[in-house]
Design an enzyme around this catalytic site. Sequence first.
Site, short mmCIF file in Angstrom:
data_model
loop_
_atom_site.label_atom_id
_atom_site.label_comp_id
_atom_site.label_asym_id
_atom_site.label_seq_id
_atom_site.Cartn_x
_atom_site.Cartn_y
_atom_site.Cartn_z
N GLU A 56 30.28 71.09 33.23
CA GLU A 56 28.91 70.77 33.69
C GLU A 56 28.01 71.79 33.01
OE1 GLU A 56 28.00 68.29 35.44
OE2 GLU A 56 29.79 67.61 36.47
N THR A 87 25.98 75.81 27.88
CA THR A 87 26.67 74.97 26.90
C THR A 87 27.49 75.84 25.96
OG1 THR A 87 24.84 73.44 27.12
CG2 THR A 87 26.27 73.11 25.22
N ALA A 88 26.95 77.02 25.60
CA ALA A 88 27.66 77.89 24.65
C ALA A 88 29.01 78.32 25.22
CB ALA A 88 26.80 79.12 24.34
N VAL A 89 29.04 78.77 26.47
CA VAL A 89 30.31 79.21 27.08
C VAL A 89 31.22 77.99 27.29
CG1 VAL A 89 31.40 80.29 29.09
CG2 VAL A 89 29.33 81.30 28.11
N GLY A 104 28.08 75.95 33.73
CA GLY A 104 27.36 77.06 33.13
C GLY A 104 26.72 76.64 31.83
N GLU A 147 16.28 74.31 27.22
CA GLU A 147 16.12 74.55 28.66
C GLU A 147 15.41 75.90 28.86
OE1 GLU A 147 20.05 75.18 30.20
OE2 GLU A 147 19.67 73.94 31.94
N CYS A 204 20.11 73.23 36.53
CA CYS A 204 20.42 72.45 35.32
C CYS A 204 19.73 71.10 35.31
CB CYS A 204 21.92 72.27 35.21
SG CYS A 204 22.60 71.58 36.71
N ARG A 258 31.83 72.20 45.11
CA ARG A 258 31.88 70.94 44.38
C ARG A 258 33.16 70.84 43.56
NH1 ARG A 258 26.38 69.31 41.26
NH2 ARG A 258 27.27 70.36 39.48
N SER A 293 20.43 64.88 43.79
CA SER A 293 21.84 65.27 43.92
C SER A 293 22.33 65.04 45.35
CB SER A 293 22.02 66.75 43.60
OG SER A 293 21.54 67.01 42.32
N LYS A 345 36.44 81.98 39.43
CA LYS A 345 35.70 83.14 38.94
C LYS A 345 34.21 82.87 39.12
CE LYS A 345 33.49 84.54 35.51
NZ LYS A 345 32.51 85.37 36.22
N PRO A 346 33.61 83.47 40.17
CA PRO A 346 32.16 83.29 40.34
C PRO A 346 31.41 84.19 39.37
CG PRO A 346 33.04 84.73 42.05
CD PRO A 346 34.21 84.33 41.19
P1 NAP Z 1 26.89 81.23 31.79
O1 NAP Z 1 26.38 82.46 31.18
O2 NAP Z 1 27.59 80.25 30.91
O3 NAP Z 1 27.85 81.71 32.97
C1 NAP Z 1 28.56 80.78 33.77
C2 NAP Z 1 29.88 81.41 34.17
O4 NAP Z 1 30.67 81.63 33.01
C3 NAP Z 1 29.71 82.76 34.85
O5 NAP Z 1 30.70 82.90 35.85
C4 NAP Z 1 29.98 83.72 33.71
O6 NAP Z 1 30.44 84.97 34.14
C5 NAP Z 1 31.09 82.98 32.98
N1 NAP Z 1 31.30 83.39 31.60
C6 NAP Z 1 30.42 83.91 30.72
N2 NAP Z 1 31.03 84.13 29.54
C7 NAP Z 1 32.32 83.74 29.68
C8 NAP Z 1 33.46 83.72 28.82
N3 NAP Z 1 33.40 84.14 27.55
N4 NAP Z 1 34.63 83.25 29.31
C9 NAP Z 1 34.72 82.81 30.58
N5 NAP Z 1 33.67 82.81 31.44
C10 NAP Z 1 32.50 83.26 30.98
O7 NAP Z 1 25.77 80.41 32.54
P2 NAP Z 1 24.76 80.93 33.64
O8 NAP Z 1 23.68 81.66 32.94
O9 NAP Z 1 25.50 81.62 34.72
O10 NAP Z 1 24.24 79.55 34.23
C11 NAP Z 1 23.14 78.88 33.72
C12 NAP Z 1 23.57 77.68 32.91
O11 NAP Z 1 24.41 76.85 33.72
C13 NAP Z 1 22.40 76.82 32.51
O12 NAP Z 1 22.54 76.41 31.18
C14 NAP Z 1 22.51 75.63 33.45
O13 NAP Z 1 21.92 74.45 32.95
C15 NAP Z 1 23.98 75.51 33.60
N6 NAP Z 1 24.30 74.77 34.82
C16 NAP Z 1 24.79 73.51 34.71
C17 NAP Z 1 25.05 72.78 35.85
C18 NAP Z 1 25.60 71.39 35.74
O14 NAP Z 1 26.09 70.88 36.76
N7 NAP Z 1 25.57 70.74 34.59
C19 NAP Z 1 24.85 73.33 37.11
C20 NAP Z 1 24.35 74.63 37.20
C21 NAP Z 1 24.09 75.34 36.02
P3 NAP Z 1 29.46 86.21 34.41
O15 NAP Z 1 28.24 85.67 35.11
O16 NAP Z 1 30.29 87.06 35.31
O17 NAP Z 1 29.16 86.79 33.10
#
Ligand code: NAP
Length: 518
Positions: A287, A267-269, A265, A418, A321, A197, A478, A212-213
Site C-alpha cells: 500500500e 513507494t521508494a521503500v 509506506g 504527494e 495516502c 488492517r 475508507s 515493525k511499526p
Molecule cells: P516510509 O518511510 O516508507 O516508512 C514506512 C515504514 O517502512 C516505516 O515503518 C519505516 O520505518 C519502514 N522502513 C523505512 N525504510 C525501510 C527499509 N529500508 N526496510 C524496511 N522498512 C523500512 O513511509 P512513511 O513516511 O512512514 O509513510 C508515508 C508514506 O506512506 C506516504 O507515501 C503515504 O502515501 C504512504 N501510505 C500509504 C498508504 C496506503 O494504504 N496506500 C497508507 C498510509 C501511508 P521507520 O519509520 O522506523 O524508519
Amino acid sequence: MAMRRVAIHGRHLLSSPHLFRRHMNTEPMAALDRIRNSGLLKTQGLVGGKWIDSYDGKKIEVQNPATGDVIASVPCMGSKETTDAISSAYSTYSSWSKLTAAERSKALRNWYDLIIKHKDELALLITLEQGKPIKEALGEVNYGASFIEFFSEEAKRIYGDIIPAPLSDRRLLVLKQPVGVVGAITPWNFPLAMITRKVGPALACGCTVVVKPSEYTPLTALAAADLALQAGIPPGALNIVMGNAPEIGDALLKSTQVRKITFTGSTAVGKKLMEGSASTVKKVSLELGGNAPCIVFDDADIDVAVKGSLAAKFRNSDQTCVCANRILVQEGIYEEFAKAFVKAVQGMQVGNGLVEGTSQGPLINEAAVQKVEKFVNDATSKGANVILGGRRHSLGKTFYEPTVVSNVNRDMLLFKDEVFGPVAPLVPFKTEEDAISMANDTNAGLAAYVFTKSIPRSWRVSEALEYGLVGVNEGIISTEVAPFGGVKQSGLGREGSKYGMDEYLEVKYVCMGNLKET
Ligand code: NAP
C-alpha cells in the site's frame, strides 16, 4: 479532582478525566499519566509473548511532534531480535493455524472489545506520538478496531470449492490455507489502523505475524499488542520489533520462514521490499503513496464539493495516502469554488491535537515541513499564487499554515508528487477529457474524488480514472467493509473487506483419484 492549568503554545489547557470524556482539552503530562495508569504505556518490544529490550541496550526516543518533548524511549532493535521474533512466530504458527476458525474468531473478537474499552487511552497515545487532533485519533481507534471486528467474523467464512471433475472417478477440491509467517511493516500516519488492517486478516486466516511499526509511532503498536495478549491471542502469534528499519526489513526478507511481506509506506521503500522479496519468492502486498486528484465539475453542488474536498485534503494535516493532492476545478466554477474553499480553510484551527477545536496538528517531523516548503516555492517560482497561508505557522515546531495555492499546472511538484502537508493546489481545467487526462497523468493510482450532480458523468469518469478507489460526491470513503488499495505504482493487493483475506491465503488444489468401487 483538582483542575490544573498548563500553557502550551500560548493556549490554556484544562486537565481532568471528566473533561476528556467530553473531548475537551487535556494536557500532555496528564494524558501520559492516564495511559501509564491504564498499563498501556509499553516501552519494550514483544517477542514470543515476552517484553524485551534490544540486545545491545540501544534505544530510540519517541517525541511528541506538537511539543518536541520526549514521551518515552523504546528499544532500537535490529536483525538479531527480528530473527528471534520470526522463530517465535514460526513455532506458534503450527498451533495457531490449527485452531478452529471459531476459536481464532473469538480471540480476535476479545481483542476488538478490549481496543474499544481502551479507546480513550489509545486515542491519547496516537495524538501524543503522531500529532493528529484527538477527535481524529478517536476516529482512528474506531476505524482500526473495525478491522479486528470485521476479520473476526470473516475468519469463519474461509470457504474452499469443489470443482466438477473431468473424470468420473475423481473429485477435485480447492482448499484455502494460511500463507504462514507474515512480516508487516507499517507507517506513522495511522499508528493503529495500518497495523490492524494487516494483522486482523492475517490472524483470522491462521497466519502469525512480526510487525515493525514506524520508529515515530511505536507506542500505539505496543499498546495494541498488549491488548492482543490480554485478549487471548497466544504469545508468539503477534510480535513487535522496532528500530533499525533496513536491518529489520532485511531479516524479514532473507528469512525463508517468512512467507509474506505486507507493507504500507512510501513507494521508494515498497519497491525495495518487492525487490528483496524476490530471492525467497514471498507473497507481497504493498500500500504505497498516492497523488489523488479531486475533480470538481461545473455541475457540482458547491457546498458538497467544498465540504468533501476539504475533508479529503486536510484530514491528518494531509498526511494520508488518500488525501486529495490536486484539486482540479472546471473553469466555470473555479472562482466561486476557490472563494468558498479558502473561506472554509480559514476556519480551521491549528494547534496541539489535545486542544479542543484543533483540526490541524503538526507535521510529523522537520523533513516533512521542508518538503512542503520546497513544493510551495517550486509552484510560486513557476507562476502559481499562494492565496492563503504559505508559511510555517507562528506556533513553530513542525506546524504549517493551512495553505491554498491557485493556478497550479502539470509542471509543478504540487501536481506531480504527494505533498503530504496542508497545501491545497487548485488546478483549473476546461473539459471532462482534460480533467481525466490530468488526473491520470501520474504513476500513482490510489484514490480519486469526483464532484458532479450528473449521474452519467459519475459513471463515465469513475470508469475512466486509473485509481483503486473513487469517491463520488464524498471525501471520506475508507471503511473496513470495502477493498482498499491502489493500481499502477500505488501498490499491489487489497486490504479490508472479503478481498483482504485473500492476501493471507494460499489456494491448494487436491485431486482425489481412483474413487471407483472395487
Ligand atoms: P516510509 O518511510 O516508507 O516508512 C514506512 C515504514 O517502512 C516505516 O515503518 C519505516 O520505518 C519502514 N522502513 C523505512 N525504510 C525501510 C527499509 N529500508 N526496510 C524496511 N522498512 C523500512 O513511509 P512513511 O513516511 O512512514 O509513510 C508515508 C508514506 O506512506 C506516504 O507515501 C503515504 O502515501 C504512504 N501510505 C500509504 C498508504 C496506503 O494504504 N496506500 C497508507 C498510509 C501511508 P521507520 O519509520 O522506523 O524508519
